[in-house]
Scaffold this active site. Structure first.
Site, mmCIF file in Angstrom:
data_model
loop_
_atom_site.group_PDB
_atom_site.id
_atom_site.type_symbol
_atom_site.label_atom_id
_atom_site.label_comp_id
_atom_site.label_asym_id
_atom_site.label_seq_id
_atom_site.Cartn_x
_atom_site.Cartn_y
_atom_site.Cartn_z
ATOM 1 N N HIS A 109 40.808 47.620 58.952
ATOM 2 C CA HIS A 109 40.339 47.039 57.682
ATOM 3 C C HIS A 109 38.806 47.049 57.717
ATOM 4 C CE1 HIS A 109 44.437 45.509 58.181
ATOM 5 N NE2 HIS A 109 44.476 45.300 56.874
ATOM 6 N N ASP A 136 41.253 43.389 61.565
ATOM 7 C CA ASP A 136 40.448 42.322 60.965
ATOM 8 C C ASP A 136 40.719 42.284 59.464
ATOM 9 O OD1 ASP A 136 38.536 40.494 60.216
ATOM 10 O OD2 ASP A 136 36.827 41.800 60.594
#
Length: 244
Positions: free
Chosen positions: A9, A130
């Site tokens: 991410h 994340d």
């Protein structure tokens, strides 16, 4: 030996602290600005250098996201793979790295991409998970994604999560431990008392296959961070969910 980093991410890679959205939350003033104003911690020398480089050694306007930090630390032969599913963020990320041959940017679901990209030919590396935690089932999605460990058990995996609702974290930790994946280190940095669930009280990391004695280094670093940032509450928890 070559090293591969996979960011599931990645976001846009760089954030303008003068953007009205950043100024509205005031997070930078309470976070990175406070840290930079304090005496520098020797453990974070590389981190400070990246921030200085991104801002061309001037006052801090831009904050580097995880892919930009990682890209600054790549050696010849290393590689960074970034996935981002928010279209605007993806285009910003692609522009940021358009002249960097060591960075690959993909417009796709990072969780699904784990199955496609692992194991990497480099054999050594790190997976950073994340997510923005915009979905109510994000913890379940992380647990499903971490099955990628079976494809690449020698890799290091780092999972970031917000500390808000403690019972949800207990369940998350229990499910992770039940996977049977060895060497799961849980490190939490808490800077506000957990009396409310509608705010960020701290941040946690699950690190699978951490470097040797990394738990001891984090414990010392967290204490130094609390002191440097004068946090209103100084909570630190570093424990093994599963041993070797």
């Amino acid at each position: 030996k070559p090293f591969c980093i996979f960011d599931t991410h990645a976001g846009m890679g760089r954030y303008d602290m003068r953007d009205p959205r950043a100024e509205k939350t005031n997070e930078a003033q309470e976070g990175i600005q406070t840290l930079l104003a304090a005496p520098h911690l020797p453990e974070l020398t590389d981190y400070y250098d990246v921030i200085s480089d991104v801002n061309m050694k001037g006052p801090m306007r831009y904050y580097p996201g995880s892919p930009l930090i990682a890209s600054k630390m790549l050696r010849p032969g290393d590689r960074l793979i970034c996935c981002e599913l928010h279209k605007d963020d993806f285009h910003e990320l692609r522009r940021l790295f358009e002249n960097n041959s060591q960075v690959q940017v993909h417009y796709r679901n990072g969780y699904e991409a784990l199955r496609a990209f692992l194991p990497p030919p480099e054999k050594r590396g790190l997976v950073l998970i994340d997510p923005p935690f915009e979905q109510p089932d994000e913890f379940n999605r992380i647990v499903e994604a971490i099955e990628a460990y079976q494809r690449w058990p020698q890799g290091t995996y780092v999972i970031w999560y917000p500390i808000k609702e403690r019972p949800a974290l207990w369940r998350f930790h229990e499910v992770l431990a039940a996977t049977g994946i060895p060497k799961q280190l849980c490190a939490e940095f808490v800077y506000q008392e957990e009396t409310r669930h509608d705010r960020l009280n701290g941040c946690g990391l699950i690190i699978i296959n951490p470097p040797w004695k990394f738990d001891e280094k984090l414990n010392a670093l967290f204490s130094a961070l609390h002191e440097a940032m004068k946090t209103p509450y100084r909570g630190t928890s570093i424990k093994w969910l599963t041993p070797e």
